[in-house]
Motif scaffolding. Structure first.
Motif, PDB file in Angstrom:
ATOM      1  N   CYS A 133     -31.838-103.956  14.543  1.00  0.00           N
ATOM      2  CA  CYS A 133     -33.244-103.658  14.260  1.00  0.00           C
ATOM      3  C   CYS A 133     -33.684-102.372  14.953  1.00  0.00           C
ATOM      4  CB  CYS A 133     -34.129-104.821  14.694  1.00  0.00           C
ATOM      5  SG  CYS A 133     -33.967-106.316  13.703  1.00  0.00           S
ATOM      6  N   THR A 137     -34.756 -98.952  12.958  1.00  0.00           N
ATOM      7  CA  THR A 137     -36.099 -98.435  13.193  1.00  0.00           C
ATOM      8  C   THR A 137     -36.060 -96.954  13.540  1.00  0.00           C
ATOM      9  OG1 THR A 137     -36.972-100.574  13.899  1.00  0.00           O
ATOM     10  CG2 THR A 137     -38.128 -98.620  14.679  1.00  0.00           C
ATOM     11  N   HIS A 172     -43.533-104.245  14.518  1.00  0.00           N
ATOM     12  CA  HIS A 172     -42.137-103.904  14.236  1.00  0.00           C
ATOM     13  C   HIS A 172     -42.010-103.273  12.854  1.00  0.00           C
ATOM     14  CE1 HIS A 172     -41.148-106.281  17.760  1.00  0.00           C
ATOM     15  NE2 HIS A 172     -41.815-107.303  17.249  1.00  0.00           N
ATOM     16  N   ILE A 174     -38.738-103.339  11.360  1.00  0.00           N
ATOM     17  CA  ILE A 174     -37.736-104.203  10.755  1.00  0.00           C
ATOM     18  C   ILE A 174     -37.592-105.415  11.667  1.00  0.00           C
ATOM     19  CG2 ILE A 174     -35.873-102.861  11.826  1.00  0.00           C
ATOM     20  CD1 ILE A 174     -34.039-103.748   9.533  1.00  0.00           C
ATOM     21  N   LYS A 175     -37.426-106.594  11.068  1.00  0.00           N
ATOM     22  CA  LYS A 175     -37.320-107.802  11.881  1.00  0.00           C
ATOM     23  C   LYS A 175     -36.480-108.848  11.152  1.00  0.00           C
ATOM     24  CE  LYS A 175     -41.718-109.801  10.239  1.00  0.00           C
ATOM     25  NZ  LYS A 175     -43.078-110.219  10.644  1.00  0.00           N
ATOM     26  N   PHE A 204     -32.758-109.828   7.434  1.00  0.00           N
ATOM     27  CA  PHE A 204     -33.477-108.663   7.940  1.00  0.00           C
ATOM     28  C   PHE A 204     -34.467-108.220   6.862  1.00  0.00           C
ATOM     29  CE2 PHE A 204     -29.363-108.332  10.098  1.00  0.00           C
ATOM     30  CZ  PHE A 204     -29.721-107.982  11.393  1.00  0.00           C
TER      31      PHE A 204
END
Length: 272
Positions: A133, A137, A172, A174-175, A204
């Motif tokens: 992640c 990012t 965030h 991306i998670k 994801f």
């Protein structure tokens, strides 16, 4: 009718109307939808490349994207060697050659056909998902995002931003999220898995703020099975309970519908 964003104005036979800041494009047939969307994307990318060295595009997978991506690739007249790609989501624990892998989908349908400057993939089978992640990012934030193409989920989700996890102010980009049962069943219905037991429970996803980083967004929602989600997205209050409703706040965004997916909309909504 309010004025439309410049690059959404075409000579198409589409019915075009605004819903808040969102531009809705309604077509009689799905093939008209994908043909027009591909031409709009082509012109937009061509124009960008006269003004800047590279263009950055986020792509999605799923059945709603197949014909659009094929037509965009086959149109040509884009210098793909100056295009950088990202993608929206990937299952946790699936390798890049799995039949349902989004990396495989995009590698075969796009990367191998156009040889772009780069295609940055989410490594779904990483052994360090939180580090992945962070890595992704940093890549996302390393340049402006010019275009994001995505589909509308049957429960109103964008990417894997389910109603249970969508956050319009997510800190965030991306998670990891747990997929709702309806989304996992949708993957079976579309033929990507043989049964729900083998569909991964986690994935994801780029978040809502990451999607909204894009200068322009195309959202595809053809088919009768998307009609309820389209109705809720356009006619109910903007809320994380209907994640796709956030697009009504994004001016440089187009929602592409066909007659089937628009058939539950009120006539007052569908303006001529």
């Amino acid at each position: 009718m309010s004025s439309l964003p410049h690059n959404f104005q075409t000579d198409t036979l589409a019915k075009i109307f605004p819903v808040d800041a969102l531009t809705v494009r309604l077509y009689d047939r799905t093939d008209e939808l994908t043909t027009d969307a591909a031409k709009i994307a082509q012109r937009y990318l061509q124009n960008l490349l006269t003004q800047q060295d590279t263009a950055t595009v986020i792509l999605a997978t799923g059945n709603s994207q197949i014909d659009f991506l094929s037509k965009l690739v086959n149109l040509g007249e884009i210098d793909w060697s100056r295009i950088v790609f990202f993608h929206l989501d990937e299952y946790l624990g699936i390798n890049a050659n799995h039949p349902a892998s989004f990396r495989r989908y995009l590698r075969e349908r796009v990367e191998q056909k156009v040889n772009p400057a780069a295609f940055h993939y989410i490594e779904g089978d990483t052994v360090q998902p939180l580090a992945e992640c962070d890595r992704y990012t940093k890549l996302l934030l390393s340049q402006p995002i010019d275009l994001c193409c995505l589909g509308l989920g049957g429960n109103g989700h964008l990417a894997f931003n389910e109603p249970s996890v969508a956050d319009f102010q997510d800190p965030h980009y991306i998670k990891l999220v747990k997929l709702e049962l309806s989304t996992r069943q949708q993957q079976v219905n579309q033929g990507y898995f043989t049964n729900i037991e083998v569909v991964p429970q986690y994935a994801f996803t780029l978040t809502i703020p990451a999607i909204c980083l894009a200068q322009k967004i195309f959202c595809f929602a053809p088919g009768k099975h998307k009609a309820k989600a389209v109705q809720q997205m356009l006619e109910k209050v903007v809320s994380p309970a209907i994640p796709a409703s956030v697009l009504r706040d994004q001016r440089e965004t187009a929602l592409f519908l066909d007659a089937d997916s628009a058939n539950l909309l009120s006539q007052s909504k569908v303006k001529s």
